[in-house]
Scaffold this active site. Structure first.
Site, PDB file in Angstrom:
ATOM      1  N   LYS A  35       0.801  -1.231   0.000  1.00 28.60           N
ATOM      2  CA  LYS A  35       0.000   0.000   0.000  1.00 28.60           C
ATOM      3  C   LYS A  35       0.830   1.275   0.000  1.00 28.60           C
ATOM      4  O   LYS A  35       0.408   2.284  -0.546  1.00 28.60           O
ATOM      5  CB  LYS A  35      -0.987  -0.008   1.165  1.00 28.60           C
ATOM      6  CG  LYS A  35      -0.354   0.112   2.533  1.00 28.60           C
ATOM      7  CD  LYS A  35      -1.385  -0.130   3.625  1.00 28.60           C
ATOM      8  CE  LYS A  35      -0.770   0.099   4.986  1.00 28.60           C
ATOM      9  NZ  LYS A  35      -1.515  -0.539   6.068  1.00 28.60           N
ATOM     10  N   ARG A 130      -7.550   0.167  16.934  1.00 26.70           N
ATOM     11  CA  ARG A 130      -7.971   0.392  15.550  1.00 26.70           C
ATOM     12  C   ARG A 130      -8.986  -0.714  15.272  1.00 26.70           C
ATOM     13  O   ARG A 130      -9.889  -0.906  16.089  1.00 26.70           O
ATOM     14  CB  ARG A 130      -6.773   0.425  14.577  1.00 26.70           C
ATOM     15  CG  ARG A 130      -7.115   1.222  13.313  1.00 26.70           C
ATOM     16  CD  ARG A 130      -5.956   1.346  12.330  1.00 26.70           C
ATOM     17  NE  ARG A 130      -5.678   0.097  11.645  1.00 26.70           N
ATOM     18  CZ  ARG A 130      -4.735  -0.028  10.706  1.00 26.70           C
ATOM     19  NH1 ARG A 130      -3.994   1.018  10.362  1.00 26.70           N
ATOM     20  NH2 ARG A 130      -4.526  -1.190  10.115  1.00 26.70           N
TER      21      ARG A 130
HETATM   22  C1  LIG Z   1      -0.650  -1.401   6.573  1.00 25.94           C
HETATM   23  C2  LIG Z   1      -1.027  -2.642   7.232  1.00 25.94           C
HETATM   24  C3  LIG Z   1      -0.061  -3.620   7.461  1.00 25.94           C
HETATM   25  C4  LIG Z   1       1.387  -3.426   7.109  1.00 25.94           C
HETATM   26  O1  LIG Z   1       2.006  -2.657   8.088  1.00 25.94           O
HETATM   27  P1  LIG Z   1       3.549  -2.268   8.017  1.00 25.94           P
HETATM   28  O2  LIG Z   1       3.775  -1.548   9.282  1.00 25.94           O
HETATM   29  O3  LIG Z   1       3.739  -1.420   6.809  1.00 25.94           O
HETATM   30  O4  LIG Z   1       4.329  -3.525   7.948  1.00 25.94           O
HETATM   31  C5  LIG Z   1      -0.472  -4.787   8.065  1.00 25.94           C
HETATM   32  N1  LIG Z   1      -1.744  -4.993   8.414  1.00 25.94           N
HETATM   33  C6  LIG Z   1      -2.711  -4.089   8.210  1.00 25.94           C
HETATM   34  C7  LIG Z   1      -4.096  -4.387   8.633  1.00 25.94           C
HETATM   35  C8  LIG Z   1      -2.376  -2.874   7.617  1.00 25.94           C
HETATM   36  O5  LIG Z   1      -3.344  -1.961   7.417  1.00 25.94           O
END
Ligand SMILES: *Cc1c(COP(=O)(O)O)cnc(C)c1O
Length: 355
Positions: A35, A130
Protein backbone atom coordinates in the site's frame (compact mmCIF):
# COMPACT_ATOMS: atom_id res chain seq x y z
CA UNK A 1 10.25 16.42 -15.46
CA UNK A 2 10.98 16.74 -11.77
CA UNK A 3 10.08 15.85 -9.05
CA UNK A 4 10.92 12.20 -9.61
CA UNK A 5 10.69 9.15 -7.38
CA UNK A 6 13.38 6.64 -8.24
CA UNK A 7 12.18 3.18 -7.22
CA UNK A 8 14.73 0.35 -6.83
CA UNK A 9 12.90 -3.01 -7.00
CA UNK A 10 16.12 -5.02 -6.59
CA UNK A 11 16.81 -3.38 -3.24
CA UNK A 12 13.22 -4.05 -2.17
CA UNK A 13 13.66 -7.65 -3.28
CA UNK A 14 16.76 -7.87 -1.09
CA UNK A 15 14.75 -6.61 1.90
CA UNK A 16 11.92 -9.05 1.20
CA UNK A 17 14.34 -11.97 0.94
CA UNK A 18 16.06 -11.02 4.17
CA UNK A 19 12.75 -10.94 6.06
CA UNK A 20 11.51 -14.13 4.41
CA UNK A 21 14.61 -15.92 5.66
CA UNK A 22 14.00 -14.60 9.17
CA UNK A 23 10.30 -15.51 9.18
CA UNK A 24 10.81 -18.93 7.55
CA UNK A 25 12.92 -19.97 10.53
CA UNK A 26 9.92 -19.44 12.81
CA UNK A 27 7.35 -20.86 10.36
CA UNK A 28 5.79 -17.43 9.96
CA UNK A 29 4.31 -16.84 6.51
CA UNK A 30 4.58 -13.34 5.06
CA UNK A 31 2.03 -11.29 3.20
CA UNK A 32 3.96 -8.51 1.46
CA UNK A 33 2.11 -5.22 1.84
CA UNK A 34 2.15 -2.90 -1.18
CA UNK A 35 0.00 0.00 0.00
CA UNK A 36 2.81 2.50 0.66
CA UNK A 37 3.63 2.33 -3.06
CA UNK A 38 -0.01 2.20 -4.21
CA UNK A 39 0.41 -1.38 -5.37
CA UNK A 40 3.25 -0.49 -7.73
CA UNK A 41 3.64 -3.44 -10.11
CA UNK A 42 7.44 -3.54 -10.08
CA UNK A 43 7.50 -3.52 -6.30
CA UNK A 44 4.87 -6.26 -6.21
CA UNK A 45 6.95 -8.32 -8.66
CA UNK A 46 10.06 -7.77 -6.54
CA UNK A 47 8.25 -9.25 -3.53
CA UNK A 48 7.02 -12.21 -5.55
CA UNK A 49 10.55 -12.75 -6.94
CA UNK A 50 11.80 -12.86 -3.37
CA UNK A 51 9.57 -15.87 -2.77
CA UNK A 52 6.60 -14.13 -1.18
CA UNK A 53 3.40 -15.77 -2.42
CA UNK A 54 0.83 -13.54 -0.73
CA UNK A 55 0.37 -9.79 -1.23
CA UNK A 56 -1.80 -7.43 0.75
CA UNK A 57 -3.08 -3.92 0.19
CA UNK A 58 -5.57 -1.68 1.91
CA UNK A 59 -7.06 -0.30 -1.32
CA UNK A 60 -9.05 -2.59 -3.54
CA UNK A 61 -8.10 -0.56 -6.62
CA UNK A 62 -4.48 -1.56 -6.08
CA UNK A 63 -5.40 -5.22 -5.74
CA UNK A 64 -7.51 -5.15 -8.90
CA UNK A 65 -4.66 -3.50 -10.80
CA UNK A 66 -2.11 -6.05 -9.61
CA UNK A 67 -4.42 -8.94 -10.46
CA UNK A 68 -5.23 -7.55 -13.90
CA UNK A 69 -1.51 -7.22 -14.56
CA UNK A 70 -0.91 -10.87 -13.74
CA UNK A 71 1.00 -10.46 -10.51
CA UNK A 72 1.14 -14.08 -9.45
CA UNK A 73 0.11 -14.09 -5.80
CA UNK A 74 -2.75 -14.59 -3.40
CA UNK A 75 -4.33 -11.21 -2.55
CA UNK A 76 -5.42 -10.04 0.86
CA UNK A 77 -7.48 -6.89 1.49
CA UNK A 78 -6.10 -5.37 4.68
CA UNK A 79 -8.55 -2.59 5.34
CA UNK A 80 -11.85 -3.90 6.61
CA UNK A 81 -14.13 -3.34 3.61
CA UNK A 82 -16.74 -0.68 2.91
CA UNK A 83 -20.24 -1.88 2.09
CA UNK A 84 -19.84 -0.24 -1.30
CA UNK A 85 -16.84 -2.37 -2.29
CA UNK A 86 -18.07 -5.80 -1.25
CA UNK A 87 -19.00 -6.83 -4.76
CA UNK A 88 -15.41 -6.13 -5.87
CA UNK A 89 -14.08 -7.93 -2.79
CA UNK A 90 -15.84 -11.12 -3.81
CA UNK A 91 -14.67 -10.72 -7.41
CA UNK A 92 -11.01 -9.95 -6.71
CA UNK A 93 -9.91 -10.59 -3.14
CA UNK A 94 -8.75 -14.02 -1.98
CA UNK A 95 -8.78 -13.21 1.74
CA UNK A 96 -10.48 -10.19 3.31
CA UNK A 97 -10.01 -8.92 6.84
CA UNK A 98 -13.28 -8.17 8.62
CA UNK A 99 -14.48 -6.98 11.99
CA UNK A 100 -18.27 -6.70 11.61
CA UNK A 101 -20.80 -9.53 11.47
CA UNK A 102 -23.09 -7.41 9.31
CA UNK A 103 -20.30 -7.12 6.73
CA UNK A 104 -19.84 -10.88 6.84
CA UNK A 105 -23.56 -11.33 6.23
CA UNK A 106 -23.46 -8.95 3.25
CA UNK A 107 -20.38 -10.72 1.90
CA UNK A 108 -22.14 -14.05 2.25
CA UNK A 109 -25.14 -12.83 0.24
CA UNK A 110 -22.93 -11.62 -2.59
CA UNK A 111 -20.71 -14.71 -2.54
CA UNK A 112 -23.80 -16.90 -2.67
CA UNK A 113 -25.10 -15.04 -5.72
CA UNK A 114 -21.74 -15.50 -7.43
CA UNK A 115 -21.46 -19.10 -6.33
CA UNK A 116 -18.23 -18.47 -4.49
CA UNK A 117 -16.85 -18.99 -1.02
CA UNK A 118 -15.18 -15.92 0.47
CA UNK A 119 -12.24 -16.48 2.81
CA UNK A 120 -12.09 -14.11 5.75
CA UNK A 121 -9.71 -13.29 8.57
CA UNK A 122 -11.59 -11.92 11.58
CA UNK A 123 -9.70 -9.12 13.28
CA UNK A 124 -9.32 -8.94 17.04
CA UNK A 125 -8.43 -5.74 18.91
CA UNK A 126 -5.95 -6.65 21.62
CA UNK A 127 -5.37 -3.05 22.68
CA UNK A 128 -4.31 -0.69 19.87
CA UNK A 129 -7.89 0.54 19.32
CA UNK A 130 -7.97 0.39 15.55
CA UNK A 131 -9.95 -2.38 13.83
CA UNK A 132 -11.15 -5.61 15.38
CA UNK A 133 -13.64 -6.99 17.86
CA UNK A 134 -12.53 -6.14 21.40
CA UNK A 135 -10.73 -9.24 22.66
CA UNK A 136 -13.19 -9.88 25.52
CA UNK A 137 -16.05 -10.34 23.04
CA UNK A 138 -14.01 -11.97 20.30
CA UNK A 139 -14.87 -15.64 20.70
CA UNK A 140 -18.65 -15.15 20.68
CA UNK A 141 -18.61 -12.79 17.72
CA UNK A 142 -16.17 -14.82 15.62
CA UNK A 143 -18.09 -18.03 16.19
CA UNK A 144 -21.12 -16.30 14.65
CA UNK A 145 -19.12 -15.43 11.54
CA UNK A 146 -18.76 -19.12 10.96
CA UNK A 147 -22.43 -19.90 10.34
CA UNK A 148 -22.67 -18.56 6.79
CA UNK A 149 -22.67 -21.06 3.94
CA UNK A 150 -20.47 -19.02 1.59
CA UNK A 151 -17.97 -17.68 4.10
CA UNK A 152 -14.90 -19.54 5.26
CA UNK A 153 -13.18 -18.43 8.46
CA UNK A 154 -9.57 -18.87 7.42
CA UNK A 155 -8.12 -17.36 10.56
CA UNK A 156 -7.89 -14.52 13.00
CA UNK A 157 -5.55 -11.58 13.19
CA UNK A 158 -4.64 -8.47 15.05
CA UNK A 159 -3.09 -5.13 14.23
CA UNK A 160 -0.89 -3.16 16.60
CA UNK A 161 1.30 -0.09 16.50
CA UNK A 162 -0.84 1.85 14.02
CA UNK A 163 -3.39 3.89 15.95
CA UNK A 164 -2.53 3.66 19.64
CA UNK A 165 1.10 2.91 18.93
CA UNK A 166 0.78 -0.15 21.18
CA UNK A 167 3.84 -2.37 20.81
CA UNK A 168 3.36 -6.04 19.96
CA UNK A 169 4.33 -8.11 22.99
CA UNK A 170 4.31 -11.65 24.30
CA UNK A 171 1.21 -10.73 26.32
CA UNK A 172 -0.89 -9.34 23.49
CA UNK A 173 0.16 -12.17 21.16
CA UNK A 174 -0.91 -14.64 23.84
CA UNK A 175 -4.34 -13.00 24.02
CA UNK A 176 -4.75 -13.77 20.32
CA UNK A 177 -3.60 -17.35 20.86
CA UNK A 178 -6.05 -17.91 23.73
CA UNK A 179 -8.86 -16.74 21.46
CA UNK A 180 -7.61 -19.13 18.79
CA UNK A 181 -7.64 -22.00 21.28
CA UNK A 182 -11.22 -21.34 22.32
CA UNK A 183 -12.44 -20.98 18.75
CA UNK A 184 -10.66 -24.13 17.60
CA UNK A 185 -12.20 -26.04 20.46
CA UNK A 186 -15.72 -24.86 19.68
CA UNK A 187 -15.38 -25.39 15.93
CA UNK A 188 -13.44 -28.60 16.35
CA UNK A 189 -11.02 -27.63 13.61
CA UNK A 190 -7.75 -25.78 13.24
CA UNK A 191 -7.59 -22.17 12.06
CA UNK A 192 -5.09 -21.89 9.22
CA UNK A 193 -3.90 -18.31 9.75
CA UNK A 194 -3.06 -16.61 13.04
CA UNK A 195 -1.88 -13.22 11.85
CA UNK A 196 0.14 -11.55 14.56
CA UNK A 197 0.97 -8.28 13.02
CA UNK A 198 2.96 -5.96 10.90
CA UNK A 199 6.47 -4.54 10.85
CA UNK A 200 6.15 -3.46 14.48
CA UNK A 201 6.02 -7.13 15.54
CA UNK A 202 9.32 -8.14 13.91
CA UNK A 203 11.41 -7.70 17.08
CA UNK A 204 9.47 -10.62 18.59
CA UNK A 205 10.87 -12.86 15.85
CA UNK A 206 14.34 -11.35 15.99
CA UNK A 207 14.69 -11.90 19.74
CA UNK A 208 13.00 -15.29 19.70
CA UNK A 209 10.05 -14.35 21.92
CA UNK A 210 7.19 -14.69 19.43
CA UNK A 211 4.79 -17.19 21.01
CA UNK A 212 4.49 -20.42 19.03
CA UNK A 213 1.29 -20.52 17.02
CA UNK A 214 1.47 -17.03 15.54
CA UNK A 215 2.12 -18.08 11.96
CA UNK A 216 1.52 -15.04 9.76
CA UNK A 217 2.85 -11.48 9.48
CA UNK A 218 1.80 -8.69 7.11
CA UNK A 219 4.91 -6.69 6.26
CA UNK A 220 5.02 -3.43 4.34
CA UNK A 221 7.25 -0.76 5.84
CA UNK A 222 10.05 -3.16 6.77
CA UNK A 223 10.24 -4.50 3.20
CA UNK A 224 9.75 -1.32 1.23
CA UNK A 225 11.41 1.27 3.49
CA UNK A 226 13.67 -0.96 5.58
CA UNK A 227 12.43 0.88 8.66
CA UNK A 228 10.18 0.21 11.66
CA UNK A 229 8.71 3.52 12.74
CA UNK A 230 6.75 2.13 15.69
CA UNK A 231 9.95 0.88 17.32
CA UNK A 232 11.91 3.88 15.96
CA UNK A 233 14.62 1.81 14.27
CA UNK A 234 15.94 0.46 11.01
CA UNK A 235 15.35 -3.21 10.27
CA UNK A 236 18.57 -5.24 10.68
CA UNK A 237 20.01 -6.30 7.31
CA UNK A 238 17.55 -4.22 5.30
CA UNK A 239 18.27 -1.22 3.07
CA UNK A 240 16.69 2.22 3.39
CA UNK A 241 17.74 3.55 -0.04
CA UNK A 242 14.95 1.71 -1.85
CA UNK A 243 13.09 4.79 -3.06
CA UNK A 244 14.80 8.14 -3.64
CA UNK A 245 13.04 11.43 -4.28
CA UNK A 246 14.66 14.04 -6.48
CA UNK A 247 13.41 17.64 -6.59
CA UNK A 248 14.67 20.66 -8.51
CA UNK A 249 15.92 24.02 -7.26
CA UNK A 250 13.83 26.92 -8.56
CA UNK A 251 15.36 29.68 -6.44
CA UNK A 252 18.74 29.92 -4.75
CA UNK A 253 19.48 32.98 -2.67
CA UNK A 254 21.01 34.22 0.53
CA UNK A 255 18.30 35.34 2.91
CA UNK A 256 17.94 35.93 6.63
CA UNK A 257 17.03 32.96 8.82
CA UNK A 258 14.23 34.84 10.54
CA UNK A 259 11.31 36.35 8.61
CA UNK A 260 10.74 40.07 8.72
CA UNK A 261 7.43 41.32 10.11
CA UNK A 262 4.88 40.09 12.58
CA UNK A 263 4.46 36.28 12.49
CA UNK A 264 0.95 34.85 12.02
CA UNK A 265 0.15 31.33 10.92
CA UNK A 266 1.57 29.54 7.87
CA UNK A 267 -0.43 28.09 4.97
CA UNK A 268 -1.42 25.10 7.12
CA UNK A 269 -2.36 26.98 10.27
CA UNK A 270 0.96 26.25 11.96
CA UNK A 271 3.01 28.87 13.75
CA UNK A 272 6.56 28.51 12.45
CA UNK A 273 9.47 29.07 14.83
CA UNK A 274 12.81 30.41 13.70
CA UNK A 275 16.30 30.44 15.12
CA UNK A 276 18.43 33.43 14.15
CA UNK A 277 21.54 32.09 12.42
CA UNK A 278 22.15 35.21 10.36
CA UNK A 279 22.05 35.09 6.57
CA UNK A 280 21.84 31.61 5.05
CA UNK A 281 22.06 30.15 1.56
CA UNK A 282 18.61 28.80 0.91
CA UNK A 283 17.05 26.91 -1.98
CA UNK A 284 13.42 26.62 -2.91
CA UNK A 285 12.51 23.22 -4.36
CA UNK A 286 9.53 22.69 -6.62
CA UNK A 287 7.73 20.24 -4.36
CA UNK A 288 5.42 20.85 -1.41
CA UNK A 289 2.93 19.56 1.11
CA UNK A 290 0.77 18.31 -1.76
CA UNK A 291 3.54 15.80 -2.55
CA UNK A 292 5.55 15.26 0.63
CA UNK A 293 5.71 15.98 4.35
CA UNK A 294 8.80 18.10 5.04
CA UNK A 295 9.41 16.29 8.38
CA UNK A 296 9.80 13.04 6.46
CA UNK A 297 12.41 14.27 3.99
CA UNK A 298 15.91 12.99 4.70
CA UNK A 299 18.49 14.66 2.41
CA UNK A 300 21.18 12.30 1.06
CA UNK A 301 23.55 15.24 1.57
CA UNK A 302 23.30 15.17 5.33
CA UNK A 303 24.55 18.73 5.72
CA UNK A 304 21.38 20.05 4.11
CA UNK A 305 18.63 21.09 6.48
CA UNK A 306 14.97 20.92 5.44
CA UNK A 307 13.30 24.05 6.81
CA UNK A 308 9.67 24.13 5.84
CA UNK A 309 7.12 23.47 3.12
CA UNK A 310 4.01 25.16 1.90
CA UNK A 311 1.66 23.54 -0.64
CA UNK A 312 4.06 23.69 -3.57
CA UNK A 313 7.40 24.92 -2.23
CA UNK A 314 9.98 23.36 0.06
CA UNK A 315 12.80 25.44 1.49
CA UNK A 316 16.14 23.90 2.37
CA UNK A 317 19.22 25.45 3.94
CA UNK A 318 22.38 24.68 1.94
CA UNK A 319 24.82 26.84 3.90
CA UNK A 320 26.64 24.01 5.69
CA UNK A 321 26.85 21.68 2.70
CA UNK A 322 30.26 20.79 1.24
CA UNK A 323 28.70 20.61 -2.22
CA UNK A 324 28.05 23.47 -4.58
CA UNK A 325 24.48 23.75 -5.82
CA UNK A 326 23.25 25.89 -8.70
CA UNK A 327 19.84 26.96 -9.87
CA UNK A 328 18.36 24.02 -11.80
CA UNK A 329 20.32 21.39 -9.86
CA UNK A 330 18.41 18.73 -8.01
CA UNK A 331 18.49 17.52 -4.43
CA UNK A 332 17.85 13.92 -3.42
CA UNK A 333 16.07 12.57 -0.37
CA UNK A 334 15.22 9.37 1.39
CA UNK A 335 11.77 9.50 2.95
CA UNK A 336 9.84 8.37 5.98
CA UNK A 337 6.94 5.96 5.43
CA UNK A 338 4.41 8.78 5.66
CA UNK A 339 6.31 10.99 3.26
CA UNK A 340 6.70 8.19 0.71
CA UNK A 341 2.97 7.52 0.95
CA UNK A 342 2.27 11.11 -0.09
CA UNK A 343 4.91 11.19 -2.82
CA UNK A 344 3.68 7.96 -4.42
CA UNK A 345 0.12 9.22 -4.33
CA UNK A 346 0.86 12.63 -5.82
CA UNK A 347 0.17 12.73 -9.52
CA UNK A 348 2.68 15.56 -9.78
CA UNK A 349 5.58 13.27 -8.84
CA UNK A 350 6.95 11.18 -11.69
CA UNK A 351 7.83 7.57 -10.86
CA UNK A 352 10.71 5.75 -12.52
CA UNK A 353 11.86 2.19 -12.02
CA UNK A 354 15.63 1.90 -11.66
CA UNK A 355 17.27 -1.40 -12.54
C1 LIG B 1 -0.65 -1.40 6.57
C2 LIG B 1 -1.03 -2.64 7.23
C3 LIG B 1 -0.06 -3.62 7.46
C4 LIG B 1 1.39 -3.43 7.11
O1 LIG B 1 2.01 -2.66 8.09
P1 LIG B 1 3.55 -2.27 8.02
O2 LIG B 1 3.77 -1.55 9.28
O3 LIG B 1 3.74 -1.42 6.81
O4 LIG B 1 4.33 -3.52 7.95
C5 LIG B 1 -0.47 -4.79 8.06
N1 LIG B 1 -1.74 -4.99 8.41
C6 LIG B 1 -2.71 -4.09 8.21
C7 LIG B 1 -4.10 -4.39 8.63
C8 LIG B 1 -2.38 -2.87 7.62
O5 LIG B 1 -3.34 -1.96 7.42
Amino acid sequence: MYPVLHIYPDKIKHNAKNLKKLCDKKDVKITGVTKVVSGNLDVAKAMVDAGITSLGDSRIQNIINMKKNDIDAEFMLLRIPMKSELELVVDYVDIVMVSELKTVEWLNDIAKEKNKVQDIIYMVDVGDLREGVWYENAVDEIICAQKYSNIFLKGIGTNLGCFGGVLPSIDNMNILLEIRNEIEEILNRKLEIISGGNTAALPLIENGTLPKGINHFRLGESIICGTDVTNDRIVPGNRQDTVILEAQIIELKEKPSVPMGEIGFDAFGRKPVFEDKGKRLKAILAIGEQDISPDGLIPLDNKIEVLHSSSDHTIVDLTDSDNIYNLGDTIQFKMSYGCLLKAITSKYVEKTIEK
